[in-house]
Structures are given as structure tokens and as C-alpha cells.
Design an enzyme around this catalytic site. Structure first.
Site, PDB file in Angstrom:
ATOM      1  N   SER A 235       0.782  -1.241   0.000  1.00 42.07           N
ATOM      2  CA  SER A 235       0.000   0.000   0.000  1.00 42.07           C
ATOM      3  C   SER A 235       0.810   1.285   0.000  1.00 42.07           C
ATOM      4  O   SER A 235       0.247   2.367  -0.143  1.00 42.07           O
ATOM      5  CB  SER A 235      -0.966   0.007   1.195  1.00 42.07           C
ATOM      6  OG  SER A 235      -0.260   0.029   2.409  1.00 42.07           O
ATOM      7  N   LYS A 280      -6.029   4.489   8.150  1.00 41.52           N
ATOM      8  CA  LYS A 280      -4.839   5.153   7.629  1.00 41.52           C
ATOM      9  C   LYS A 280      -4.995   6.669   7.574  1.00 41.52           C
ATOM     10  O   LYS A 280      -4.037   7.404   7.821  1.00 41.52           O
ATOM     11  CB  LYS A 280      -4.477   4.568   6.260  1.00 41.52           C
ATOM     12  CG  LYS A 280      -3.996   3.129   6.369  1.00 41.52           C
ATOM     13  CD  LYS A 280      -3.672   2.501   5.030  1.00 41.52           C
ATOM     14  CE  LYS A 280      -3.158   1.071   5.239  1.00 41.52           C
ATOM     15  NZ  LYS A 280      -2.869   0.375   3.971  1.00 41.52           N
TER      16      LYS A 280
END
Length: 349
Positions: A235, A280
Site C-alpha cells: 500500500s 490510515k
């Protein structure tokens, strides 16, 4: 009689103490995923042997995953940004060693694609060799189960080699269900072949029943070094790419801003979706970032069938920012070029 009561009281205290101890300290076969943190990419990346000393920062964000105790499970049930997974759900049935190795493969692929994209966008000479695909898992009904293993590299199908995993997948899916297939692969440094059959995959397509990720290597005159031991997953691809491009092509692109983001990076520059975007963006805001890049791809139709309320990464990040009152701007991107264009347009000129 008094002695008997004392014994019962002592035993009760001991049992209560043991119960509390177990609830607090004994790990259960469950994992909790929650907001983690953000790391300045300069701590893990060196481009052309030079430190990036420009103001501001690029940050990759991550989630915290921990094996849960009973008390932690109870607390997680009351936290909408903590998700609980069983051991099977978290590792996909892999051993802890294989799970770690798989995570490292994803990171390796992410770094190679970031190098390729960052160098290409900066106008540098670069090439990427495709060696095949790492085996990450095997379906229960795969005829190659017990033959192929995690960490093997599939290099050919029926004697054909490929330039990308997409080509390999397209070829295999075109073969007839039940037809014979020969897989060429490398295992522990040895080249081998194995025979099996084409099966129907869970997604309805034909295949050999393996989970995979690209095994690639980037070649360029510009040295790029990562130090990401212990960090896994794909990611950070977008943010790695931005950092490489900025140092080589436009050192002042950050313009003093602390920028975070998430998303995988593909060879064509497209940005792929990730999991845990709500966690996140919280991590990014807590770390002081003012900009957060989030993938903005349409939600898969099959996902919408199962969950009509499913959101894109971008929409989920925006929702989280509003609900939590976070002071951070969420910017939608589908390609790394869009992220670069946004940073160029919003520089304080």
C-alpha cells in the site's frame, strides 16, 4: 467453619486473579486491526545516494495489527475503527512464517513498481525484467496443491513465458476447464515442471488456483535503496513513487507540506485500492499531515452485490474525516500523475 470460609475466600481471590490475568495477558486466536502511524519515507528510502533535505515530508501510513486478549477484544467491539479477524481470516490459513514472507513479496513488488514509475516519470532510463509470479497461496481444489509451495516462482505455462502477471492470467483463463496444463517453476533455486488441470476459480474464471504477485527486478543507472525490513504489504507504492519522482525531477514539489497517502502502484501508473483506509487517514491526521491521497476507483460490482453500502477508498476516507473531525484534506487519485498534478497546482507560488 471459619477455616473453610477462609479457604473458599482465598480460592475465590486466586481464581479472580487468574481470570483477570488471562483477560489482560493471554493471547486468543483473534487479531485486532486499528489505526497505526505514519513514517517519513526519508527514513527508509535513499535516491541516487543523496538525502532529501527539502522542507516538508512524504509519509506512508500503516495500520496496527496485534493478537488480541479478551480485554482487548471487548474494547475493540466498541471502537468502529478497530476490526477483529480470526487467525484464518488474517493469515489466509498460512503459517506465520509464510504470512510474513507473503507480506514481504508484496512490499518487494511495490518497491520495484515505484522505482519503475518514479524513474520513468522523471525521464530516466529504466527497464523492468519480469521473471514470473511468486506463489502466495493455493486453492484447496488446485491440482498443484502439495506440488507448488509459497515462495516458488511460476515462470511458464505450457512452455509459454510472459511479460506480466496479467498476460499469464489472461492465457490461463482462456484454457478450457479440465484441460491439462504444464507449469514451469523455480523452487529453492531449482527449475522444475509439474502437470495438472485447469479448475474453476471462486471468481468464476478458469485458472490453476494460485494466489500470486509479480517477481520483477528494475534496472537503471540511478541507484535507489529501500530499508524496509519488518515492513510489508503493497500500500505504500504511490507514496514511494512520489518520493522518487520528486527527488529526481522536481525537488520542491512538496513545497514544505507534510503529505501522506496510500494506494498500490501499477506499471502503467494507476493507483490501486487498499484495505483499512479509515484507519490510515486517522493515522495521517494524527501525524500532522495536511494532505492525504486516497485511491478513487469505482467499487467492484461483485462487492456491491454483497454490500450495497460499500464505499470507494476515497469516499470512505472522506466519511472518516467528517465523522472524526480531522484537519486533513483528502485528495482523490486514480494515477500517480494526478497526484503530481495536484501538488504542482497547489504549490504556494
Amino acid at each position: 467453619m471459619k477455616t473453610h470460609k477462609k479457604i473458599i475466600l482465598i480460592l475465590s481471590i486466586i481464581l479472580a486473579t487468574v481470570a483477570v490475568w488471562a483477560a489482560v495477558l493471554v493471547p486468543l486466536p483473534y487479531y485486532i486491526e486499528s489505526p497505526g502511524g505514519a513514517t517519513d519515507i526519508r527514513q527508509v528510502l535513499m535516491v541516487n545516494g543523496e538525502e532529501d533535505q527539502e522542507p516538508g515530508s512524504y509519509n506512508f501510513v500503516y495500520v496496527q495489527v496485534r493478537q488480541a486478549t479478551a480485554l482487548q477484544l471487548l474494547a475493540a467491539n466498541f471502537d468502529k475503527h478497530s476490526d477483529i479477524y480470526t487467525d484464518e481470516e488474517m493469515t489466509g490459513g498460512s503459517s506465520s512464517e509464510d504470512y510474513f514472507r507473503i507480506s514481504q513479496f508484496y512490499m518487494e513488488t511495490s518497491q520495484n513498481l515505484a522505482k519503475y514509475q518514479g524513474l520513468s516519470l522523471a525521464g530516466k532510463q529504466v527497464s523492468m525484467d519480469f521473471f514470473g509470479v511468486y506463489v502466495l497461496s493455493l486453492a484447496k481444489d488446485s491440482t498443484f496443491k502439495g506440488i507448488l509451495n509459497v515462495a516458488d516462482t511460476v515462470t511458464s505455462i505450457n512452455g509459454k513465458t510472459f511479460q506480466s502477471s496479467a498476460e499469464l492470467i489472461d492465457y490461463v483463463s482462456s484454457l478450457k476447464l479440465g484441460s491439462d496444463v504444464t507449469v514451469g517453476y523455480e523452487s529453492l533455486g531449482e527449475k522444475r515442471t509439474a502437470d495438472g488441470q485447469i479448475i474453476k476459480l471462486d471468481n468464476g474464471k478458469n485458472g490453476i488456483g494460485i494466489g500470486l504477485v509479480d517477481h520483477t527486478e528494475v534496472k537503471a543507472d540511478v541507484p535507489i535503496e529501500f530499508q524496509t525490513a519488518g515492513i510489508g504489504g503493497p500500500s505504500a507504492g504511490l507514496m514511494f513513487t512520489l518520493s522518487i519522482y520528486t527527488q529526481l525531477a522536481d525537488p520542491t514539489l512538496r513545497d514544505g507540506r507534510d503529505i501522506a497517502g496510500t494506494g498500490t502502484i501499477e506499471q502503467d501508473g494507476s493507483v490501486g485500492d487498499i484495505g483499512g483506509v479509515d484507519k490510515k487517514v486517522i493515522s495521517a491526521a494524527k501525524a500532522g499531515a495536511t494532505v492525504f491521497f486516497a485511491p478513487n476507483n469505482p467499487v467492484d460490482k461483485e462487492v456491491l452485490k454483497e454490500n450495497p453500502q460499500a464505499l470507494s477508498n476515497y469516499d470512505e476516507a472522506v466519511k472518516t474525516v467528517k465523522e472524526e473531525g480531522l484537519d486533513i484534506e483528502v485528495v482523490p487519485v486514480t494515477t500517480v500523475q494526478e497526484a503530481i498534478a495536484y501538488l504542482e497546482k497547489t504549490k504556494d507560488k
